[in-house]
Scaffold this active site. Structure first.
Site, PDB file in Angstrom:
ATOM      1  N   SER A   1       0.847  -1.194   0.000  1.00  0.00           N
ATOM      2  CA  SER A   1       0.000   0.000   0.000  1.00  0.00           C
ATOM      3  C   SER A   1       0.874   1.232   0.000  1.00  0.00           C
ATOM      4  O   SER A   1       1.980   1.232   0.568  1.00  0.00           O
ATOM      5  CB  SER A   1      -0.903   0.011   1.241  1.00  0.00           C
ATOM      6  OG  SER A   1      -1.561   1.265   1.364  1.00  0.00           O
TER       7      SER A   1
ATOM      8  N   TYR B   1      -2.358  -0.705  10.396  1.00  0.00           N
ATOM      9  CA  TYR B   1      -2.191  -1.037   8.983  1.00  0.00           C
ATOM     10  C   TYR B   1      -0.933  -0.386   8.412  1.00  0.00           C
ATOM     11  O   TYR B   1      -0.135  -1.046   7.732  1.00  0.00           O
ATOM     12  CB  TYR B   1      -3.432  -0.583   8.215  1.00  0.00           C
ATOM     13  CG  TYR B   1      -3.449  -0.976   6.764  1.00  0.00           C
ATOM     14  CD1 TYR B   1      -3.800  -2.265   6.377  1.00  0.00           C
ATOM     15  CD2 TYR B   1      -3.125  -0.056   5.768  1.00  0.00           C
ATOM     16  CE1 TYR B   1      -3.829  -2.632   5.037  1.00  0.00           C
ATOM     17  CE2 TYR B   1      -3.147  -0.410   4.425  1.00  0.00           C
ATOM     18  CZ  TYR B   1      -3.505  -1.705   4.067  1.00  0.00           C
ATOM     19  OH  TYR B   1      -3.525  -2.061   2.739  1.00  0.00           O
TER      20      TYR B   1
END
Length: 302
Positions: free
Chosen positions: A175, A188
């Site tokens: 990501s 995350y």
């Protein structure tokens, strides 16, 4: 400094310039693509979202066999049936990548029942979307175990055989938040930053291993149920990516042996700006884009 070392120092800038020019020329030329017809592809988190779309894309591109790993049998079975209808052999196994013993056990079962995995796609991930002080300790550990440590176990399970065969590819669906974290998703962002460091180290470590490569994909906010409710301040300027596009670009990167892929391409500018701008300027960019509040409406997967 001896003459040999001095010669290496003098040659280094020339070599760097050569590879910059080479990469620029290759950008405009058609790349040689890997033939997937002999590949056995294993995708973690393959039952839904990007994982399921990746399986379909590999099937469309001619992969010999697909193997789906995940924690929810219902989703895995449905995805497997969809792939089978496309004419590609597909198998699924319930496996929690956070569980080291389970990964090693299922990897052995895969080798015995399906064959040697030649492309491993580490896609499984979770996000809880809370600040540090509002996060449950077990939830924080779960993110690190699945998003980061799971890659250690799956790679250790399948990479040795790839090296023996001199044929393999390790893929990580990462990501852009690994490079540009946001508040409200500290678990995350941290796990993805660790995952990126893992892949950077692994990619360098495999430079002298013929036939084995790595691909790390760093997408911007993708429109999947995993990030349901996440809001961007200017969606016209920063529209969420379509998961189908992420899947297509990932498979194409594997076929062209591309090490790092930023989606969209404009995310390269973010990396450059972060390395040049002072922290105060970066904070203003975050405020402008609304990243400070983008997780306020986060719902996640229901």
């Amino acid at each position: 400094m001896d003459l040999k070392a001095l010669g290496c120092v003098v040659l280094l800038p020339i070599q760097i310039l050569y590879y910059i020019v080479k990469a620029t020329v290759c950008w405009f030329l058609p790349s040689r693509r890997r033939d997937l017809t002999g590949d056995v592809v294993l995708i973690t988190g393959g039952g839904r979202g990007i994982g399921r779309l990746l399986a379909k894309e590999f099937a469309v591109r001619g992969a010999k066999k697909l193997i789906l790993w995940g924690r929810t049998e219902k989703c895995l079975k449905e995805a497997c049936e969809e792939i089978a209808l496309m004419g590609t052999e597909c198998h699924y196994f319930v496996c929690d990548v956070a569980n080291r013993e389970e990964v090693y056990k299922q990897a052995k079962v895969v080798r015995e029942k399906v064959g040697d995995v030649t492309i491993l796609v580490n896609n499984a991930a979770v996000v809880h979307g809370k600040s540090l002080l509002n996060s449950d300790d077990d939830a924080l550990l779960k993110s690190q175990h699945i998003n980061t440590m799971g890659q250690f176990w799956t790679t250790k399970a399948f990479l040795p055989r790839m090296l023996e065969l001199q044929n393999g590819h390790i893929v990580c669906i990462n990501s852009i938040l690994s490079l540009s974290p946001i508040p409200g998703a500290i678990d995350y962002c941290t796990s993805k930053a660790s995952s990126l460091a893992f892949m950077e180290s692994l990619t360098l470590g495999l430079l002298d291993c013929p036939g084995v490569g790595c691909t790390t994909v760093l997408p911007f906010h993708t429109n999947t149920e995993m990030f349901q409710g996440m809001r961007v301040r200017f969606p016209q300027l920063f529209p969420p990516l379509k998961p189908e596009v992420v899947a297509q670009k990932t498979v194409d990167a594997v076929r062209t042996n591309t090490a790092f892929v930023y989606l969209p391409w404009s995310m390269h500018a973010l990396v450059i700006l972060k390395s040049m701008l002072p922290q105060s300027a970066l904070e203003e960019i975050h405020k402008f884009s609304g990243s400070y509040t983008c997780m306020n409406t986060f719902k996640g997967r229901t």
